[in-house]
Design a protein around this motif. Structure first.
Motif, short mmCIF file in Angstrom:
data_model
loop_
_atom_site.label_atom_id
_atom_site.label_comp_id
_atom_site.label_asym_id
_atom_site.label_seq_id
_atom_site.Cartn_x
_atom_site.Cartn_y
_atom_site.Cartn_z
N GLU A 1 0.88 -0.96 -0.10
CA GLU A 1 0.39 -0.32 -0.21
C GLU A 1 0.66 0.68 -0.28
OE1 GLU A 1 -3.57 0.00 0.33
OE2 GLU A 1 -3.15 -1.76 -0.94
N ILE A 2 2.13 1.23 0.50
CA ILE A 2 3.07 2.26 0.23
C ILE A 2 3.54 2.89 -1.02
CG2 ILE A 2 5.50 2.77 0.91
CD1 ILE A 2 5.17 1.30 3.31
N PRO A 3 3.46 2.73 -2.07
CA PRO A 3 3.46 3.13 -3.46
C PRO A 3 2.16 3.82 -3.38
CG PRO A 3 4.42 0.97 -3.59
CD PRO A 3 3.66 1.30 -2.31
N MET A 4 0.87 3.15 -2.60
CA MET A 4 -0.50 4.62 -3.66
C MET A 4 0.09 5.44 -2.58
SD MET A 4 -3.91 2.92 -3.16
CE MET A 4 -4.17 3.14 -1.25
N HIS A 5 0.34 5.37 -1.07
CA HIS A 5 0.15 6.13 -0.20
C HIS A 5 1.44 7.56 -0.81
CE1 HIS A 5 -4.11 5.32 1.11
NE2 HIS A 5 -3.25 4.65 1.32
N ILE A 6 2.64 6.82 -0.79
CA ILE A 6 3.26 8.23 -1.45
C ILE A 6 3.28 9.16 -2.58
CG2 ILE A 6 5.65 8.11 -2.81
CD1 ILE A 6 5.67 7.90 0.82
#
Length: 129
Positions: free
Chosen positions: A74-79
């Motif tokens: 999920e981190i890339p989406m929220h970055i």
């Protein structure tokens, strides 16, 4: 469609961008559509729609929690969402430093690697017409 669902879709699009939401909606099947509805109503229509804290801080909290729990996917989406929430690269670094101290250096280190790679992809996408 409920007001909360409409609000959730609006906030989801504002934070993640139309292209991301359109891809997610197009990929939804009869099997996982109820899950998409759940996150639209609860995550986006309730939590992210709240005016209790600004989106910049909410973005930082989300990234810190994802890193702390090891939810790497999920981190890339929220970055990518930080471009719309106002959280800077420095803000993300500060959030991950908190993760290092309170949840463990390996989790923060891995989250920083993902963030670094995602920022590099975003810069390449900006350069490509």
């Amino acid at each position: 469609m409920s007001d909360r669902h409409a609000t959730g879709m609006q906030v989801r699009r504002e934070v993640l961008g139309d292209a991301h939401v359109d891809r997610a909606e197009a990929a939804a099947s009869d099997f996982d559509r109820p899950f998409q509805e759940l996150i639209t109503l609860s995550a986006w229509g309730t939590v992210w729609a709240s005016d209790g804290i600004p989106r910049r801080e909410r973005s930082m909290l989300t990234l810190a929690l994802l890193a702390a729990m090891g939810n790497w996917e999920e981190i890339p989406m929220h970055i990518r969402a930080t471009a719309r929430t106002g959280a800077s690269k420095r803000d993300v670094l500060e959030a991950f430093q908190h993760v290092a101290i309170y949840c463990g250096v390996p989790r923060a280190n891995h989250a920083l690697k993902i963030a670094r790679d995602t920022y590099a992809e975003m810069e390449q996408e900006e350069e490509t017409p």
